[in-house]
Design an enzyme around this catalytic site. Sequence first.
Site, PDB file in Angstrom:
ATOM      1  N   GLU A  11       2.753  10.024   1.077  1.00 23.10           N
ATOM      2  CA  GLU A  11       2.424  11.269   0.370  1.00 23.10           C
ATOM      3  C   GLU A  11       3.167  12.457   0.986  1.00 23.10           C
ATOM      4  O   GLU A  11       3.564  13.389   0.285  1.00 23.10           O
ATOM      5  CB  GLU A  11       0.915  11.526   0.409  1.00 23.10           C
ATOM      6  CG  GLU A  11       0.079  10.541  -0.395  1.00 23.10           C
ATOM      7  CD  GLU A  11      -0.183   9.249   0.357  1.00 23.10           C
ATOM      8  OE1 GLU A  11       0.147   9.174   1.564  1.00 23.10           O
ATOM      9  OE2 GLU A  11      -0.705   8.303  -0.264  1.00 23.10           O
ATOM     10  N   ARG A 218       5.987  -2.180   7.061  1.00 23.26           N
ATOM     11  CA  ARG A 218       5.285  -0.990   6.582  1.00 23.26           C
ATOM     12  C   ARG A 218       4.604  -0.266   7.730  1.00 23.26           C
ATOM     13  O   ARG A 218       4.553   0.960   7.771  1.00 23.26           O
ATOM     14  CB  ARG A 218       4.250  -1.404   5.529  1.00 23.26           C
ATOM     15  CG  ARG A 218       3.387  -0.262   4.999  1.00 23.26           C
ATOM     16  CD  ARG A 218       4.213   0.765   4.290  1.00 23.26           C
ATOM     17  NE  ARG A 218       3.413   1.813   3.689  1.00 23.26           N
ATOM     18  CZ  ARG A 218       3.902   2.871   3.061  1.00 23.26           C
ATOM     19  NH1 ARG A 218       5.212   3.018   2.963  1.00 23.26           N
ATOM     20  NH2 ARG A 218       3.115   3.770   2.536  1.00 23.26           N
TER      21      ARG A 218
END
Length: 373
Positions: A11, A218
Amino acid sequence: LIWVHAVSGGETVAAERLVRSLEAALPGYRIVLSTTTPTGQKVARERFGVDRVFFYPLDFAFAVRPYLQALRPKLLILMESELWPRMLAECERAGVPVAVVNARVSDRSLPRYRALRFLWRPLLAKVALLLAQSDVDAERWITIGAPAQAVQTTGNLKYDIAVQGESPLVTLLQRHLQPAAKVLVFGSTHQGEESILLDCFRHLLAPTPDLLLVLAPRHPQRSKDVVHEIREAGLAPALLSQWRLAPEPVKAGTVLVVDTVGELAPLYGMAAAAFVGGSLVPQGGHNPLEPAQFGVPVLMGPHFENFRTMAEGMLAVHAITIVNNGSLCAALQDALLENNGGKRAHEFYLSQAGATDRTITALLALLSQRVQQ
């Protein structure tokens, strides 16, 4: 002052262009950014500096009120669907308008949100502006309880992610690659995927001996476990952070493990083909536009729920290849031989741009309304 809140690293990256555009449009304003996770905080500090980045407060009145009193924001912008009840109540009390941008409702979340409509409706009534990623998301928010007049579709900010300028890391790596080297990039991988991907890489080395692999877990804290798995597969690992301290030629067959945060996107630009992780295992997938912006053939597993609209749009124009465990190796080999998929991926990326501009227009209109009031 405008306060932007992003949860984690993804984000925060999506918010960067929004923040830069707000600064350009509102030179008299200061933009500050909060995050929830340590990863988000690290990425935010690297991109925006330490003097305007902080952790989001706990969602209690005694924590929220001092932040609002100290910052006195003219607007609070929440990325995606980070809605905290006390923050919304305190913003309403203080007369601070709240905008939610890049808002979405995943397939997984929709049934739960619908079942709790009676809780969501009063919460969403406190949001002045809700900017959805797609028409489907907009309809879902209205179904859940958002006032229809507050909801607009502006597109996905992650479609507007673009690597700006030259990457020093990519430049350094390219200087240390063999002239004929081909690079595979496996990005944002999760536990359970690496063993499958490494097996494919090992098989591809026979027909493509000049191949090397950039593998980006990740969660970088898993890097040591991934290095162990690479050795178990009979391959040669190298940690990016260590290699960078003493660069040396990168041999074919090497697996370069990205154990740093925020550096995957430019590395996709080196790829002959890219696989986007979190999709061979049920994690919902990650952003396939990151490699597509470079004209790289993009592969992804069947679990792409988090980016369904994007992936299905790419599928419709043959700009992405969806694979499973059995078809992965053959699809990677095809991608290395033929780059038409990369051209289509780049065309799709270009066709979907503009979400940031539409979001900025809506936010400026909201600010203007509040000033007039």
